[in-house]
Design a protein around this motif. Structure first.
Motif, mmCIF file in Angstrom:
data_model
loop_
_atom_site.group_PDB
_atom_site.id
_atom_site.type_symbol
_atom_site.label_atom_id
_atom_site.label_comp_id
_atom_site.label_asym_id
_atom_site.label_seq_id
_atom_site.Cartn_x
_atom_site.Cartn_y
_atom_site.Cartn_z
ATOM 1 N N GLN A 291 0.843 -1.184 0.000
ATOM 2 C CA GLN A 291 0.000 0.000 0.000
ATOM 3 C C GLN A 291 0.881 1.237 0.000
ATOM 4 N N LYS B 214 -2.900 5.771 -7.721
ATOM 5 C CA LYS B 214 -3.188 4.329 -7.747
ATOM 6 C C LYS B 214 -2.007 3.514 -8.245
ATOM 7 N N LYS B 215 -0.990 4.172 -8.787
ATOM 8 C CA LYS B 215 0.183 3.449 -9.282
ATOM 9 C C LYS B 215 1.162 3.106 -8.159
ATOM 10 N N GLU C 187 0.896 -0.425 -6.896
ATOM 11 C CA GLU C 187 1.352 -1.356 -7.940
ATOM 12 C C GLU C 187 2.873 -1.416 -7.974
#
Length: 367
Positions: free
Chosen positions: A183, A331-332, A335
């Protein structure tokens, strides 16, 4: 195994990627029970055992010599010292040392593994003569090293295409132990700065980044971390230092650097040449919103998990729309953290080096 790590400025890391590799790799290999010697330039000859078992060998280099001559003498003295110690494996970081291999017999050269870094001779900082030397050194390292290592698929492909040699693909790692879940850290409104961590070299897009920021209407501070003590760096400081562009010098306290990465609204990565960049991996590991120079090296690592720039005008647009980019990139972050956790762990890097070293030792014992 008795392993020597040569070609760096020593540990703990106070400089760059090879030093980060030496620090992490030596510690992990020592924990596995190997005797690891890390060579460092100093004004004395001495050997000091570190708490993790690594032995730091200080090689005396006269400080009054010109920088390039210091490097040449340092490389040669390291090789001579390593030769006397009967090391099983010599890991050379970089290839500028390679012409000296002709001074040693094949039995010694068969123990040498060279991490080729990126295509060093392509860097903009080198003049014509230096480029020619580096090209020559590169070819000698490929020819005389027992094994070569590439830290990036593009670099590996380069050596395959140019020399018909398959380099061992072993990347860098990132410090990831402080994380237990993929996260991204929260980018609260208090995160009111942009961040660049870089050595002052022309191929790191620093002039483009700083000039674009100066021309933009961005209201935030741009923090620049790095030792800007060479001629190019001093020029950058003189030209761009202001109450909004702050040059903070080198920061090697890992917890402080992690805190700065986590607190940045955007992390700007301008490196244009080389393989997998350790600082980029650290930015990924800390969930940064990353804006990177668009090239094959960065794109292979980041894929679609970053914003890219190709020109100064791209940067001006990004700086003028920082908050929109930060929202898009939010949001990257998770990832990128997940990619670091699965592909760029120092423990995996150490395992790959150990496996390669074992194979080399076994091969030499049979010959």
């Amino acid at each position: 195994m008795k392993i020597g790590i040569l070609g760096t400025r020593g540990i703990p890391n106070r400089y760059g990627g090879f030093e980060e590799l030496a620090e992490n790799l030596s510690g992990l290999l020592a924990l596995k029970g190997h005797e690891v010697w890390v060579y460092a330039p100093n004004n004395t000859f001495s050997a000091n055992k570190q708490p993790n078992g690594t032995i730091v060998v200080n090689i005396n280099i006269p400080a009054w010599l010109p920088g390039n001559l210091q490097t040449i003498i340092y490389d040669l003295r390291c090789l001579r010292h390593a030769h006397r110690q009967q090391l099983n494996v010599i890991l050379e970081c970089g290839y500028s040392f390679s012409p000296f291999l002709y001074l040693f017999r094949k039995k010694f050269r068969n123990r040498v593994v060279t991490n080729m870094d990126g295509m060093e001779w392509q860097r903009a900082k080198w003049g014509w003569l230096a480029r020619r030397f580096l090209q020559l050194a590169e070819s000698i390292a490929v020819k005389l090293s027992a094994e070569i290592i590439a830290d990036h698929p593009v670099v590996q492909q380069y050596y395959q295409n140019r020399y018909g040699v398959k380099a061992n693909l072993i990347s860098y790692g990132a410090n990831f132990d402080h994380r237990s879940a993929p996260q991204a850290p929260s980018r609260a409104s208090t995160h009111n700065y942009l961040l660049v961590v870089s050595r002052p070299e022309p191929d790191n897009s620093l002039n483009e980044i700083l000039h674009a920021y100066k021309l933009s209407t961005n209201p935030l501070r741009l923090l620049v971390v790095g030792q800007f003590t060479n001629g190019y760096g001093r020029k950058m400081v003189k030209q761009y230092s202001s109450n909004k562009i702050l040059f903070l010098g080198g920061i090697y306290d890992k917890l402080l650097l992690i805190s700065m990465l986590e607190g940045s609204l955007l992390y700007i990565h301008g490196h244009t040449v080389g393989g997998t960049n350790p600082m980029l991996l650290e930015a990924m590991a800390n969930g940064c919103h990353i804006v990177a120079h668009k090239n094959a090296f960065n794109q292979s690592v980041l894929e679609n998990r970053a914003a890219y720039f190709s020109s100064e005008s791209d940067l001006i647009y990004i700086f003028n729309h920082t908050y929109e980019y930060a929202r898009t990139l939010a949001k990257k972050g998770p990832e990128n953290i997940l990619v670091i956790g699965t592909k760029y762990q120092w423990s995996d890097v150490a395992d790959k080096y150990e496996e390669l070293f074992h194979k080399l030792v076994e091969k030499n014992e049979k010959s």
